[in-house]
Motif scaffolding. Sequence first.
Motif, short mmCIF file in Angstrom:
data_model
loop_
_atom_site.label_atom_id
_atom_site.label_comp_id
_atom_site.label_asym_id
_atom_site.label_seq_id
_atom_site.Cartn_x
_atom_site.Cartn_y
_atom_site.Cartn_z
N ALA A 48 16.62 6.24 13.70
CA ALA A 48 15.77 5.22 13.08
C ALA A 48 14.52 5.89 12.50
N SER A 49 14.57 6.21 11.22
CA SER A 49 13.45 6.88 10.57
C SER A 49 12.32 5.89 10.27
N MET A 50 11.14 6.42 10.04
CA MET A 50 10.01 5.56 9.69
C MET A 50 10.28 4.85 8.36
N GLU A 51 10.96 5.54 7.45
CA GLU A 51 11.30 4.92 6.17
C GLU A 51 12.22 3.72 6.36
N LYS A 52 13.20 3.86 7.25
CA LYS A 52 14.13 2.76 7.49
C LYS A 52 13.44 1.61 8.22
N ILE A 53 12.55 1.93 9.13
CA ILE A 53 11.80 0.89 9.83
C ILE A 53 10.94 0.12 8.84
N ALA A 54 10.27 0.83 7.94
CA ALA A 54 9.43 0.18 6.93
C ALA A 54 10.28 -0.71 6.03
N ASP A 55 11.45 -0.23 5.63
CA ASP A 55 12.33 -1.01 4.76
C ASP A 55 12.81 -2.28 5.47
N THR A 56 13.19 -2.14 6.74
CA THR A 56 13.65 -3.30 7.50
C THR A 56 12.53 -4.32 7.70
N ALA A 57 11.31 -3.83 7.90
CA ALA A 57 10.17 -4.72 8.09
C ALA A 57 9.62 -5.25 6.77
N GLU A 58 10.14 -4.74 5.66
CA GLU A 58 9.72 -5.14 4.31
C GLU A 58 8.24 -4.82 4.08
N VAL A 59 7.85 -3.62 4.51
CA VAL A 59 6.50 -3.13 4.24
C VAL A 59 6.63 -1.73 3.67
N SER A 60 5.55 -1.22 3.11
CA SER A 60 5.57 0.15 2.58
C SER A 60 5.46 1.13 3.75
N VAL A 61 5.88 2.35 3.50
CA VAL A 61 5.75 3.39 4.52
C VAL A 61 4.28 3.63 4.83
N GLY A 62 3.43 3.53 3.81
CA GLY A 62 2.00 3.69 4.02
C GLY A 62 1.44 2.64 4.96
N THR A 63 1.92 1.41 4.80
CA THR A 63 1.48 0.32 5.70
C THR A 63 1.92 0.60 7.12
N LEU A 64 3.13 1.11 7.27
CA LEU A 64 3.64 1.43 8.60
C LEU A 64 2.76 2.48 9.27
N TYR A 65 2.37 3.51 8.52
CA TYR A 65 1.51 4.56 9.08
C TYR A 65 0.07 4.07 9.28
N PHE A 66 -0.31 2.98 8.64
CA PHE A 66 -1.62 2.39 8.89
C PHE A 66 -1.68 1.83 10.32
N TYR A 67 -0.54 1.27 10.77
CA TYR A 67 -0.48 0.67 12.10
C TYR A 67 -0.13 1.69 13.18
N PHE A 68 0.73 2.65 12.84
CA PHE A 68 1.21 3.61 13.84
C PHE A 68 1.18 5.01 13.26
N LYS A 69 0.67 5.95 14.06
CA LYS A 69 0.53 7.32 13.54
C LYS A 69 1.87 8.03 13.41
N ASN A 70 2.86 7.63 14.21
CA ASN A 70 4.20 8.22 14.12
C ASN A 70 5.20 7.33 14.87
N LYS A 71 6.44 7.76 14.87
CA LYS A 71 7.50 6.97 15.51
C LYS A 71 7.32 6.92 17.03
N GLU A 72 6.81 8.01 17.59
CA GLU A 72 6.55 8.05 19.03
C GLU A 72 5.53 6.98 19.42
N ASP A 73 4.53 6.80 18.60
CA ASP A 73 3.50 5.79 18.83
C ASP A 73 4.12 4.39 18.84
N LEU A 74 5.07 4.17 17.95
CA LEU A 74 5.80 2.90 17.90
C LEU A 74 6.58 2.66 19.19
N LEU A 75 7.26 3.68 19.65
CA LEU A 75 8.07 3.56 20.86
C LEU A 75 7.18 3.27 22.07
#
Length: 221
Positions: A48-75
């Motif tokens: 589950a890449s950050m790009e795929k998570i962003a696409d599934t959430a319908e947000v930009s990758v930049g927005t995803l990194y605004f909320y979480f510094k990396n995938k580990e942070d998300l987990l």
Amino acid sequence: MSKKKDRRETTPPLSKSALRRQREREQRLETILGAAQTLFAADGYHKASMEKIADTAEVSVGTLYFYFKNKEDLLVKLLGQIGFDLRNMLGSAFKNADLSLAGIREAGRIFFEDFCPNHPENIAIFFRESVGQGEVVEAHRKKIFDKLIDDVCQALMRVCENQGGRFQSDLSAEVMATSIMGMFERLAYHNLIWQDRSAELKTIGQDAIDFIIGGIERLVR
């Protein structure tokens, strides 16, 4: 001190537009967490890449990194939510049981009949996808399990005290609490991840709790 208090009291309330933006940020965060939860459970944490998570959430990758510094942070954030929900569910059972073994039994029923079948994604993330994912994640998992074990340990000691008994040794409550959480983890993993026996969880849970109650009664004098 009074000046600080006065400044707080005179702070103007948020405008409607600011409140709307706050709600949107919170909703976006929940959408991202929901997308990560689904993908971690279905595809696995590594796939589950950050790009795929962003696409599934319908947000930009930049927005995803605004909320979480990396995938580990998300987990780690997801683990915190799962741990909170699980502690809240089990803790309520202990508190509502009037300091009796009925609370232990009810906590087991809730875990096997409510939590496991209704939150399969949480089971997959908590017991499978978060294992071996680095020191930060492992430390977080340990913290959650330590709290869960302590919750059970404290409940066992209250039950024992309420019944006018005492445990066989000073370590009995801790041994039982650790065994209970270990059993919950292994049975959930074996019957929901290794194989699908969700239809039999009620019976599995009843057998497990009968075994646990028997062990508690054996160690209480």
